[in-house]
Enzyme design. Structure first.
Site, mmCIF file in Angstrom:
data_model
loop_
_atom_site.group_PDB
_atom_site.id
_atom_site.type_symbol
_atom_site.label_atom_id
_atom_site.label_comp_id
_atom_site.label_asym_id
_atom_site.label_seq_id
_atom_site.Cartn_x
_atom_site.Cartn_y
_atom_site.Cartn_z
ATOM 1 N N GLU A 87 -19.422 15.691 0.435
ATOM 2 C CA GLU A 87 -19.351 14.440 -0.329
ATOM 3 C C GLU A 87 -18.074 13.674 0.005
ATOM 4 O O GLU A 87 -17.045 14.290 0.257
ATOM 5 C CB GLU A 87 -19.299 14.758 -1.838
ATOM 6 C CG GLU A 87 -20.372 15.708 -2.279
ATOM 7 C CD GLU A 87 -20.259 16.085 -3.760
ATOM 8 O OE1 GLU A 87 -19.325 15.604 -4.444
ATOM 9 O OE2 GLU A 87 -21.113 16.864 -4.208
ATOM 10 N N LYS B 126 -14.664 12.080 -0.833
ATOM 11 C CA LYS B 126 -13.719 12.360 -1.914
ATOM 12 C C LYS B 126 -13.180 11.017 -2.403
ATOM 13 O O LYS B 126 -12.372 10.373 -1.727
ATOM 14 C CB LYS B 126 -12.587 13.258 -1.417
ATOM 15 C CG LYS B 126 -11.639 13.664 -2.523
ATOM 16 C CD LYS B 126 -10.705 14.771 -2.034
ATOM 17 C CE LYS B 126 -9.877 15.329 -3.172
ATOM 18 N NZ LYS B 126 -8.958 14.346 -3.741
ATOM 19 N N ASP C 277 -11.145 8.250 -4.152
ATOM 20 C CA ASP C 277 -9.746 8.203 -4.561
ATOM 21 C C ASP C 277 -9.620 7.373 -5.836
ATOM 22 O O ASP C 277 -9.284 6.197 -5.814
ATOM 23 C CB ASP C 277 -8.918 7.572 -3.434
ATOM 24 C CG ASP C 277 -7.447 7.872 -3.604
ATOM 25 O OD1 ASP C 277 -7.104 8.670 -4.493
ATOM 26 O OD2 ASP C 277 -6.638 7.294 -2.856
ATOM 27 N N TYR D 80 -20.163 13.272 -9.611
ATOM 28 C CA TYR D 80 -20.247 14.289 -8.562
ATOM 29 C C TYR D 80 -20.432 15.714 -9.069
ATOM 30 O O TYR D 80 -20.445 16.637 -8.282
ATOM 31 C CB TYR D 80 -19.033 14.224 -7.631
ATOM 32 C CG TYR D 80 -17.690 14.266 -8.330
ATOM 33 C CD1 TYR D 80 -17.291 15.384 -9.041
ATOM 34 C CD2 TYR D 80 -16.823 13.190 -8.250
ATOM 35 C CE1 TYR D 80 -16.071 15.422 -9.680
ATOM 36 C CE2 TYR D 80 -15.596 13.218 -8.884
ATOM 37 C CZ TYR D 80 -15.222 14.339 -9.604
ATOM 38 O OH TYR D 80 -14.012 14.369 -10.233
ATOM 39 N N LYS E 209 -8.704 16.652 3.724
ATOM 40 C CA LYS E 209 -7.902 15.460 3.439
ATOM 41 C C LYS E 209 -7.660 14.640 4.701
ATOM 42 O O LYS E 209 -7.326 15.199 5.747
ATOM 43 C CB LYS E 209 -6.547 15.877 2.853
ATOM 44 C CG LYS E 209 -6.675 16.542 1.498
ATOM 45 C CD LYS E 209 -6.891 15.540 0.407
ATOM 46 C CE LYS E 209 -5.605 15.346 -0.318
ATOM 47 N NZ LYS E 209 -5.609 14.750 -1.570
ATOM 48 N N CYS F 137 10.622 -25.656 -0.569
ATOM 49 C CA CYS F 137 9.273 -25.111 -0.757
ATOM 50 C C CYS F 137 8.539 -25.061 0.584
ATOM 51 O O CYS F 137 8.480 -26.073 1.292
ATOM 52 C CB CYS F 137 8.504 -25.975 -1.753
ATOM 53 S SG CYS F 137 6.769 -25.528 -1.843
ATOM 54 N N CYS G 103 5.568 -27.883 0.319
ATOM 55 C CA CYS G 103 5.781 -29.331 0.189
ATOM 56 C C CYS G 103 7.216 -29.748 0.512
ATOM 57 O O CYS G 103 7.554 -30.923 0.384
ATOM 58 C CB CYS G 103 5.401 -29.790 -1.212
ATOM 59 S SG CYS G 103 6.550 -29.203 -2.479
ATOM 60 N N CYS H 150 9.380 -23.894 -6.926
ATOM 61 C CA CYS H 150 9.263 -25.256 -6.419
ATOM 62 C C CYS H 150 9.023 -26.135 -7.651
ATOM 63 O O CYS H 150 8.044 -25.940 -8.358
ATOM 64 C CB CYS H 150 8.080 -25.343 -5.450
ATOM 65 S SG CYS H 150 7.548 -27.044 -5.168
ATOM 66 N N CYS I 47 2.706 -30.529 -5.326
ATOM 67 C CA CYS I 47 2.847 -29.512 -4.280
ATOM 68 C C CYS I 47 1.478 -28.951 -3.906
ATOM 69 O O CYS I 47 0.771 -28.399 -4.748
ATOM 70 C CB CYS I 47 3.780 -28.403 -4.762
ATOM 71 S SG CYS I 47 3.803 -26.976 -3.671
#
Ligand code: IVH
Length: 677
Positions: A122, A124, A126, A234, A322, A418, A421, A436, A442
């Site tokens: 299967e 794994k 995370d 699972y 792993k 900025c 702009c 800004c 902007c």
């Protein structure tokens, strides 16, 4: 109310639930929805309204009950029926072979010879391990793993995950079934969540796993519901009234009974097939829309599993292959900048190309100015790059030794102008970020602000992705969110990439967004510090935009979760000229500027604090909570002198004793119903 009316309502409620369950199934399991999101919303709203009118029809397994529980003060401990174990790791073929040898030796001592093991292999996932307990087919408790013996009761949060069945259907439903699985956040949702968080000035999650774990551990189920979490189941844990002779059979049963079982799970005979599958995964993990950090290999036969037993906290019959970690080191060439929605400068890293977990990375996020200062990475440094959730690589820190490098460049500071702009930037007194100040003109801020306004947690306008927003802005068709409501299909149809139909459907989607509740409008405004949760709480408390615009910081600070500093900033931002103008144009366009439903202070239980304990004879915990909430009361999870009533059901535990000690009045369910009525 006449019995006929109630009967008709009850019939319609049943119909709606069956229909909604079917659409959930089509959407989440078959990935083949038959109706649009808005048609689904119509059905669920009709059901919600009926349940509100006829509270006796409300049941814990109703599709409306996925969200709706009140925020908790803390989670209750959840004692696992069977320990939740962990897995030993293998990082090479040799380690897998050695594992098989160990199993053979162990079984050999018991006189059991196995020629060839049959395995289930299967992905794994995370994410975050959870346990779901179903009693007589109804989801009774969902818990985190915790230390393996005691986790946290996160039932209300897990209920918000559509892929978790609230009820098991069929004529073979056991009295007790514990299902184990992994809650995860899909990669795209993780990327979007982090983008929103960094824009709102909140810390980014390092990877989808942390985001999933952080989400599940939030105390407000409504906030959890706004994260598109999902689950892969699972394993089967404790049972009563059902058993399986192999792991594979258990998984097939789960799948047939509405659980999400990963389609990539396969059976393999002999370790060579297992090794082939593990190396296949090395090249295919990137094709998934969720993160996996390895492959789990399990001996299929339950009797062999039992005979193999447990060493420490690891079963001998399973092992985790792993993957190599998705981190790499490279040189940081430059720190470049974008401008965020609220005008703050957003840094990103320009790197020497490096392959991280199979993908070439040249750019990586540095989240925000504060984060950059904390990490203190500088041009020329060797840095560690982590590819979390495939999509957005991030620079985590300088590599060991980089800090001592002679001739290291100076710390990077935010730009003086900025990047979008060219307006000179400013650092507000007492602020941590450079911004800004060109709020309305902007282009960078405009794009982010409109993008935020139309996004999923806000107005949720279908068909208005990043590129479309950018096109509308650069063609000068809109310059802010309010302009969207002035768009016509004729005007849109003249733009590149639009046909008559697509122009019309976009205008229709924009128009439909006018029905979005006030809390979403409030969130959509993009006021710093008003995330989805704060927006909902503010809307609930202050009730209307008119009242909010007039509210003093003190009044705003009465909202749960909003402290005085934030309240001050919110009040200030609401009074800014540009914000006042935007709000007034959105109001004119017909957006919802008022909260619907019962205001706090209007119900029979106004301000009354109630604690629930033990199981009540007819109401579930959620139903009782909902009804107390609807009556204006509060439900807290622990007893104090401020508690007005303890409502105690069967097996009330220590809370009853504590209530008696503190002189808190104790009621049974009938007493609670008396109060409500
Ligand atoms: S079986 C005995 N299957 O990995 C442990 N675990 O290190 C039973 N995990 O805590 C776990 N995907 O959170 C199993 N397909 C899978 C899994 C899986 C992810 C996680 C799980 C567990 C950890 C073990």
């Amino acid at each position: 109310m006449s019995a006929t009316v109630l009967k008709a309502a009850s019939r319609r409620v049943d119909e709606l639930r069956a229909e909604l369950d079917r659409h959930n199934e089509l959407y989440y399991r078959a990935d083949a929805p038959e109706i649009s999101d808005s048609a689904y919303d119509e059905l669920i709203n009709e059901l919600r309204e009926l349940e509100r009118q006829y509270p006796s029809l409300l049941t814990g397994d109703s599709p409306t009950q996925r969200v709706g529980a009140l925020p908790l003060e803390r989670f209750e401990p959840a004692h696992h029926l069977q320990p939740m174990l962990s897995l030993a790791n293998a990082r090479s073929e040799d380690e897998l072979l050695a594992w098989v040898d160990r199993m053979r030796t162990h079984l050999g001592r018991e006189g059991i010879e196995v020629e060839e093991f049959r395995y289930v292999v299967e992905p794994k996932i995370d994410g975050l391990a959870i346990s779901l307990i179903y009693r007589d087919g109804v989801l009774d408790r969902g818990a985190t793993r915790g230390d393996g013996s005691v986790g946290e009761d996160v039932t209300a949060n897990l209920r918000t995950i559509q892929a978790i069945p609230l009820r098991i259907e069929g004529d073979d439903v056991p009295a007790l079934l514990e299902v184990r699985g992994e809650v995860y956040l899909p990669i795209a949702a993780f990327a979007e969540l982090n983008e929103r968080r960094t824009e709102a000035g909140e810390a980014a999650f390092v990877n989808p796993r942390n985001a999933a774990a952080g989400s599940i551990r939030q105390l407000d189920p409504a906030a959890v519901a706004s994260r598109p979490l999902s689950v892969w189941c699972y394993a089967i844990g404790a049972t009563d009234g059902i058993s399986f002779s192999t792991h594979w059979d258990g998984l097939q049963w789960l799948r047939a009974h509405g659980f999400a079982v990963n389609p990539e799970v396969i059976c393999a005979v002999g370790i060579a097939e297992v090794i082939a599958r593990c190396s296949w995964w090395e090249g295919h993990r990137d094709g998934l829309d969720y993160e996996i950090d390895g492959v789990v290999v399990k001996v299929d036969d339950h009797e062999l599993q039992r005979r193999l037993g447990v060493v420490g906290r690891e079963p001998r019959a399973a092992i985790a292959w792993k993957f190599a970690p998705t981190a790499a080191t490279t040189i940081l060439r430059e720190v470049a900048w974008n401008v965020g929605r609220t005008g703050h400068m957003v840094p990103f890293a320009v790197l020497d190309a490096v392959v991280v977990g199979g993908v070439t990375v040249k750019l990586a996020t540095l989240h925000n100015e504060e984060d950059l200062a904390r990490k203190d990475v500088r041009p020329g440094d060797e840095v560690i790059v982590l590819r979390a959730g495939d999509v957005i690589p991030q620079v985590v820190s300088p590599a060991p030794g980089a800090v001592q490098r002679p001739g290291r460049s100076a710390p990077v500071l935010a730009p003086s102008h900025c990047p979008a702009c060219a307006t000179p930037t400013v650092k507000p007194v007492g602020g941590v970020w450079t911004i800004c100040p060109n709020k309305t003109g902007c282009s960078g801020q405009q794009w982010r602000a409109v993008k935020h306004f139309v996004a999923r947690g806000a107005m949720d306008i279908e068909g208005l992705g990043e590129e479309r927003v950018s096109q509308l802005l650069s063609e000068g068709v809109i310059s802010d969110a309010a302009d969207l409501y002035q768009l016509t299909a004729e005007r849109l149809a003249k733009l590149e990439g639009f046909a008559e139909i697509s122009a019309q459907s976009l205008v229709a989607a924009i128009d439909a967004s006018k029905a979005q509740p006030f809390a979403r409008v409030l969130y959509g405004l993009g006021i710093e510090g008003i995330g989805e949760v704060n927006a909902r709480n503010l809307a609930q408390r202050v009730r209307s935009m008119a009242a909010l615009s007039q509210a003093s910081p003190d009044e705003i600070a009465q909202t749960p979760g909003i402290g005085p500093v934030l309240a001050n900033a919110i009040a200030e931002e609401l009074r800014e000229e540009a914000m006042v103008a935007l709000i007034s144009r959105l109001t004119e366009a017909g957006l919802q500027m008022q909260e619907e439903g019962l205001a706090p202070g209007d119900g029979p239980l106004d301000g009354v604090a109630i604690v629930l304990t033990g199981s009540l004879p007819t109401l579930t915990r959620e139903q009782a909570t909902q009804r107390i909430l609807a009556a204006g009361g509060r439900v807290s999870s622990s007893i104090s002198k401020k508690t007005d009533y303890l409502v105690a059901g069967e097996s009330p535990g220590s809370k009853l004793a504590k209530a008696e000690r503190l002189g808190v009045k104790v009621l049974d369910e009938a007493g609670l119903i008396g109060l409500l009525e």
